[in-house]
Design an enzyme around this catalytic site. Sequence first.
Site, PDB file in Angstrom:
ATOM      1  N   HIS A  54       0.419 -12.132  -2.602  1.00 42.93           N
ATOM      2  CA  HIS A  54       0.859 -12.986  -3.710  1.00 42.93           C
ATOM      3  C   HIS A  54       0.590 -14.448  -3.381  1.00 42.93           C
ATOM      4  O   HIS A  54       0.596 -14.851  -2.225  1.00 42.93           O
ATOM      5  CB  HIS A  54       2.354 -12.780  -4.002  1.00 42.93           C
ATOM      6  CG  HIS A  54       3.229 -12.856  -2.789  1.00 42.93           C
ATOM      7  ND1 HIS A  54       3.349 -11.812  -1.896  1.00 42.93           N
ATOM      8  CD2 HIS A  54       4.014 -13.850  -2.318  1.00 42.93           C
ATOM      9  CE1 HIS A  54       4.168 -12.167  -0.920  1.00 42.93           C
ATOM     10  NE2 HIS A  54       4.582 -13.412  -1.150  1.00 42.93           N
ATOM     11  N   VAL A  93       7.104  -9.998   1.740  1.00 40.67           N
ATOM     12  CA  VAL A  93       6.699  -8.892   0.863  1.00 40.67           C
ATOM     13  C   VAL A  93       5.216  -8.620   1.090  1.00 40.67           C
ATOM     14  O   VAL A  93       4.372  -9.503   0.868  1.00 40.67           O
ATOM     15  CB  VAL A  93       6.969  -9.223  -0.620  1.00 40.67           C
ATOM     16  CG1 VAL A  93       6.480  -8.088  -1.516  1.00 40.67           C
ATOM     17  CG2 VAL A  93       8.458  -9.472  -0.857  1.00 40.67           C
TER      18      VAL A  93
HETATM   19  P1  5GP Z   1       6.664 -14.205   1.002  1.00 46.18           P
HETATM   20  O1  5GP Z   1       7.689 -14.735   1.955  1.00 46.18           O
HETATM   21  O2  5GP Z   1       6.345 -12.753   1.255  1.00 46.18           O
HETATM   22  O3  5GP Z   1       5.462 -15.076   0.865  1.00 46.18           O
HETATM   23  O4  5GP Z   1       7.351 -14.328  -0.419  1.00 46.18           O
HETATM   24  C1  5GP Z   1       8.064 -13.315  -1.041  1.00 46.18           C
HETATM   25  C2  5GP Z   1       8.753 -13.942  -2.226  1.00 46.18           C
HETATM   26  O5  5GP Z   1       9.153 -12.900  -3.109  1.00 46.18           O
HETATM   27  C3  5GP Z   1      10.039 -14.726  -1.866  1.00 46.18           C
HETATM   28  O6  5GP Z   1       9.888 -16.070  -2.319  1.00 46.18           O
HETATM   29  C4  5GP Z   1      11.138 -13.978  -2.610  1.00 46.18           C
HETATM   30  O7  5GP Z   1      12.120 -14.826  -3.138  1.00 46.18           O
HETATM   31  C5  5GP Z   1      10.379 -13.228  -3.687  1.00 46.18           C
HETATM   32  N1  5GP Z   1      10.965 -11.955  -4.087  1.00 46.18           N
HETATM   33  C6  5GP Z   1      11.391 -10.962  -3.253  1.00 46.18           C
HETATM   34  N2  5GP Z   1      11.849  -9.917  -3.959  1.00 46.18           N
HETATM   35  C7  5GP Z   1      11.709 -10.247  -5.280  1.00 46.18           C
HETATM   36  C8  5GP Z   1      12.007  -9.563  -6.495  1.00 46.18           C
HETATM   37  O8  5GP Z   1      12.491  -8.431  -6.527  1.00 46.18           O
HETATM   38  N3  5GP Z   1      11.704 -10.229  -7.642  1.00 46.18           N
HETATM   39  C9  5GP Z   1      11.166 -11.477  -7.656  1.00 46.18           C
HETATM   40  N4  5GP Z   1      10.923 -12.030  -8.856  1.00 46.18           N
HETATM   41  N5  5GP Z   1      10.867 -12.144  -6.524  1.00 46.18           N
HETATM   42  C10 5GP Z   1      11.141 -11.546  -5.359  1.00 46.18           C
END
Ligand code: 5GP
Length: 114
Positions: free
Chosen positions: A99, A95
């Site tokens: 974060h 995403v």
């Molecule tokens: P990244 O891999 O980008 O560091 O982490 C993205 C995180 O966002 C993942 O752990 C995934 O489970 C979480 N995530 C993706 N879409 C959503 C959503 O719609 N709501 C929530 N609460 N978490 C999400």
Amino acid sequence: MDCIFCKIVEGTIPSKKVLENEHVVAFHDIQPAAPVHVLVIPKKHIASMNDVGQDDWGLMGEVLRAAQQVAQETGIAESGYRLVNNCGAEGGQVVYHLHVHVMGGEKLGPLNSK
Ligand code: 5GP
Ligand code: ZN
């Protein structure tokens, strides 16, 4: 802009919020990888660590302050926890709204397990 986390900030996509203030929102990860797995995001859309500008470091401090508060409020401050930021393709970022993952509630594996 089609950003899931901006929609969570706006409230057009629901989330289980842990805390919210003027600068940041923290909410439970939809697919938790640990008993406590909360994401802290700035309300401002910043795509990744690579996109943090000179004027954003105060805001990044707010993100870390909120992560500390999340750890306290979810009861993992004393037992310990991990903060993770994935940046870019090889960092595993999915995403593209910056974060910090706050993870804990169990003994986490070593980082070299990848
Ligand atoms: P990244 O891999 O980008 O560091 O982490 C993205 C995180 O966002 C993942 O752990 C995934 O489970 C979480 N995530 C993706 N879409 C959503 C959503 O719609 N709501 C929530 N609460 N978490 C999400
Ligand atoms: Zn966004």
